[in-house]
Design an enzyme around this catalytic site. Sequence first.
Site, PDB file in Angstrom:
ATOM      1  N   LYS A  15       4.230  -0.816  -6.600  1.00 14.13           N
ATOM      2  CA  LYS A  15       3.672  -2.046  -7.182  1.00 14.13           C
ATOM      3  C   LYS A  15       2.218  -1.827  -7.618  1.00 14.13           C
ATOM      4  O   LYS A  15       1.841  -2.153  -8.737  1.00 14.13           O
ATOM      5  CB  LYS A  15       3.732  -3.210  -6.170  1.00 14.13           C
ATOM      6  N   ARG A  90       5.330 -13.378  -0.352  1.00 18.04           N
ATOM      7  CA  ARG A  90       6.110 -12.492   0.504  1.00 18.04           C
ATOM      8  C   ARG A  90       6.999 -13.262   1.473  1.00 18.04           C
ATOM      9  O   ARG A  90       7.703 -12.646   2.269  1.00 18.04           O
ATOM     10  CB  ARG A  90       5.137 -11.678   1.339  1.00 18.04           C
ATOM     11  N   ARG A 129       1.135   9.058   0.415  1.00 23.00           N
ATOM     12  CA  ARG A 129       0.155   8.261  -0.345  1.00 23.00           C
ATOM     13  C   ARG A 129      -1.252   8.421   0.218  1.00 23.00           C
ATOM     14  O   ARG A 129      -1.465   8.433   1.411  1.00 23.00           O
ATOM     15  CB  ARG A 129       0.510   6.773  -0.289  1.00 23.00           C
ATOM     16  N   ARG A 162      -4.156   5.180   4.445  1.00 25.15           N
ATOM     17  CA  ARG A 162      -4.201   3.839   5.040  1.00 25.15           C
ATOM     18  C   ARG A 162      -3.641   3.888   6.463  1.00 25.15           C
ATOM     19  O   ARG A 162      -2.614   4.535   6.694  1.00 25.15           O
ATOM     20  CB  ARG A 162      -3.359   2.871   4.188  1.00 25.15           C
ATOM     21  N   ARG A 173       7.000  -1.902   8.559  1.00 25.81           N
ATOM     22  CA  ARG A 173       6.733  -2.679   7.336  1.00 25.81           C
ATOM     23  C   ARG A 173       7.999  -2.836   6.502  1.00 25.81           C
ATOM     24  O   ARG A 173       8.236  -3.881   5.907  1.00 25.81           O
ATOM     25  CB  ARG A 173       5.630  -1.993   6.512  1.00 25.81           C
TER      26      ARG A 173
HETATM   27  P1  AP5 Z   1       2.061   2.211  -4.395  1.00 23.02           P
HETATM   28  O1  AP5 Z   1       1.853   1.880  -5.828  1.00 23.02           O
HETATM   29  O2  AP5 Z   1       0.863   2.262  -3.512  1.00 23.02           O
HETATM   30  O3  AP5 Z   1       3.190   1.254  -3.750  1.00 23.02           O
HETATM   31  P2  AP5 Z   1       3.130  -0.292  -3.366  1.00 23.02           P
HETATM   32  O4  AP5 Z   1       4.414  -0.882  -3.790  1.00 23.02           O
HETATM   33  O5  AP5 Z   1       1.881  -0.916  -3.871  1.00 23.02           O
HETATM   34  O6  AP5 Z   1       3.124  -0.148  -1.784  1.00 23.02           O
HETATM   35  P3  AP5 Z   1       2.236  -0.880  -0.672  1.00 23.02           P
HETATM   36  O7  AP5 Z   1       2.441  -0.089   0.589  1.00 23.02           O
HETATM   37  O8  AP5 Z   1       0.828  -1.092  -1.143  1.00 23.02           O
HETATM   38  O9  AP5 Z   1       2.927  -2.195  -0.542  1.00 23.02           O
HETATM   39  P4  AP5 Z   1       2.879  -3.103   0.637  1.00 23.02           P
HETATM   40  O10 AP5 Z   1       3.533  -4.244   0.035  1.00 23.02           O
HETATM   41  O11 AP5 Z   1       3.465  -2.632   1.909  1.00 23.02           O
HETATM   42  O12 AP5 Z   1       1.317  -3.145   1.038  1.00 23.02           O
HETATM   43  P5  AP5 Z   1       0.196  -4.244   0.782  1.00 23.02           P
HETATM   44  O13 AP5 Z   1      -1.066  -3.558   0.545  1.00 23.02           O
HETATM   45  O14 AP5 Z   1       0.691  -5.236  -0.202  1.00 23.02           O
HETATM   46  O15 AP5 Z   1       2.851   3.620  -4.354  1.00 23.02           O
HETATM   47  C1  AP5 Z   1       3.164   4.270  -3.136  1.00 23.02           C
HETATM   48  C2  AP5 Z   1       3.064   5.790  -3.331  1.00 23.02           C
HETATM   49  O16 AP5 Z   1       4.119   6.210  -4.215  1.00 23.02           O
HETATM   50  C3  AP5 Z   1       1.752   6.274  -3.980  1.00 23.02           C
HETATM   51  O17 AP5 Z   1       1.378   7.488  -3.405  1.00 23.02           O
HETATM   52  C4  AP5 Z   1       2.121   6.463  -5.469  1.00 23.02           C
HETATM   53  O18 AP5 Z   1       1.330   7.477  -6.080  1.00 23.02           O
HETATM   54  C5  AP5 Z   1       3.584   6.869  -5.362  1.00 23.02           C
HETATM   55  N1  AP5 Z   1       4.408   6.424  -6.495  1.00 23.02           N
HETATM   56  C6  AP5 Z   1       4.389   5.208  -7.092  1.00 23.02           C
HETATM   57  N2  AP5 Z   1       5.322   5.134  -8.062  1.00 23.02           N
HETATM   58  C7  AP5 Z   1       5.965   6.341  -8.061  1.00 23.02           C
HETATM   59  C8  AP5 Z   1       7.027   6.889  -8.847  1.00 23.02           C
HETATM   60  N3  AP5 Z   1       7.635   6.168  -9.806  1.00 23.02           N
HETATM   61  N4  AP5 Z   1       7.439   8.145  -8.581  1.00 23.02           N
HETATM   62  C9  AP5 Z   1       6.837   8.893  -7.587  1.00 23.02           C
HETATM   63  N5  AP5 Z   1       5.811   8.428  -6.826  1.00 23.02           N
HETATM   64  C10 AP5 Z   1       5.382   7.165  -7.062  1.00 23.02           C
HETATM   65  O19 AP5 Z   1       0.160  -4.979   2.199  1.00 23.02           O
HETATM   66  C11 AP5 Z   1      -0.403  -4.359   3.323  1.00 23.02           C
HETATM   67  C12 AP5 Z   1      -0.393  -5.338   4.505  1.00 23.02           C
HETATM   68  O20 AP5 Z   1      -1.232  -6.483   4.208  1.00 23.02           O
HETATM   69  C13 AP5 Z   1       0.976  -5.941   4.858  1.00 23.02           C
HETATM   70  O21 AP5 Z   1       1.712  -5.096   5.709  1.00 23.02           O
HETATM   71  C14 AP5 Z   1       0.538  -7.236   5.556  1.00 23.02           C
HETATM   72  O22 AP5 Z   1       0.081  -6.991   6.865  1.00 23.02           O
HETATM   73  C15 AP5 Z   1      -0.647  -7.677   4.716  1.00 23.02           C
HETATM   74  N6  AP5 Z   1      -0.242  -8.520   3.586  1.00 23.02           N
HETATM   75  C16 AP5 Z   1      -0.373  -8.229   2.256  1.00 23.02           C
HETATM   76  N7  AP5 Z   1       0.112  -9.231   1.497  1.00 23.02           N
HETATM   77  C17 AP5 Z   1       0.569 -10.174   2.355  1.00 23.02           C
HETATM   78  C18 AP5 Z   1       1.195 -11.439   2.178  1.00 23.02           C
HETATM   79  N8  AP5 Z   1       1.458 -11.919   0.937  1.00 23.02           N
HETATM   80  N9  AP5 Z   1       1.542 -12.142   3.281  1.00 23.02           N
HETATM   81  C19 AP5 Z   1       1.256 -11.691   4.521  1.00 23.02           C
HETATM   82  N10 AP5 Z   1       0.686 -10.489   4.766  1.00 23.02           N
HETATM   83  C20 AP5 Z   1       0.336  -9.742   3.687  1.00 23.02           C
HETATM   84 MG    MG Z   2       0.134  -1.778  -2.973  1.00 25.75          MG
END
Ligand code: AP5
Ligand code: MG
Length: 219
Positions: A15, A90, A129, A162, A173
């Site tokens: 994402k 979410r 990552r 991270r 997660r």
């Molecule tokens: P990346 O682009 O970083 O993936 P992502 O989908 O953004 O993954 P996240 O881990 O950031 O999502 P998340 O939803 O768990 O975390 P968030 O920060 O929102 O890509 C991942 C890796 O793959 C990278 O190395 C990239 O280079 C590689 N890649 C990407 N595309 C590729 C491809 N096509 N081919 C090969 N490699 C590829 O949330 C973190 C925490 O915050 C949550 O756990 C929670 O505690 C809190 N939080 C956040 N939002 C909320 C909410 N709305 N409600 C409650 N708690 C929340």
């Molecule tokens: Mg992300």
Amino acid sequence: MAKYFVLFGPPGVGKGTQAERLQKELKLAHVATGDLFRDHLKRETDLGQLARSYMERGALVPDDVTIGMVRERMKDADTQNGMLLDGFPRTIAQAEALDRLLAEKGDKIQHVLFVNAPKQVLLERLGSRWTCKQCGKVYNALSQPPKVHGVCDDCSGEVYQRPDDKPEVQEKRINVYLEQTAPLIEYFRGLGQLTEINGVQSVDQVYSDLMKAIERSGQ
Ligand code: AP5
Ligand code: MG
């Protein structure tokens, strides 16, 4: 009219990677709740302290806190043309709150772009990552490393792993996603807003599919 897109999908599907490109093309504010929480953590605010206890164990931050943070972010000038939401909503409660917040402005979500991939792919991507501590840019040790090890290409910030990318938290997660977030797929489908995109493709191909979906929706 302002435009509101939701980038939806499991942890590690890409994402953030896609949002970085899409926001430039669509000229929308990228609003990623995970990035907002990490910014609070860095600034050591009360909200950051609270969020840390949930994020470190891979749990969701409570809805009222998360919704309040998004409500505040929506007051910023750069969101007035719309937003590319990433990692929000979410839960069903968050989705309903977002609908209400947008309705107050006479707006609504135009499109939910659901990028999906199987668990094994997610674990591989999360495990390799690396993220810039300063600007949040996302790297991958295997497929997309920074030019200089440990240093962000864009801002020279420190590139780190991270804390919630440790193996035991990754698994948690993904389970939290399946239990609390995946029910939103049917919710959005029911509203006729959802398009599913295959995330098991190159970054360029996923991006191309996302743009095609946006064009098809006439937005
Ligand atoms: P990346 O682009 O970083 O993936 P992502 O989908 O953004 O993954 P996240 O881990 O950031 O999502 P998340 O939803 O768990 O975390 P968030 O920060 O929102 O890509 C991942 C890796 O793959 C990278 O190395 C990239 O280079 C590689 N890649 C990407 N595309 C590729 C491809 N096509 N081919 C090969 N490699 C590829 O949330 C973190 C925490 O915050 C949550 O756990 C929670 O505690 C809190 N939080 C956040 N939002 C909320 C909410 N709305 N409600 C409650 N708690 C929340
Ligand atoms: Mg992300």
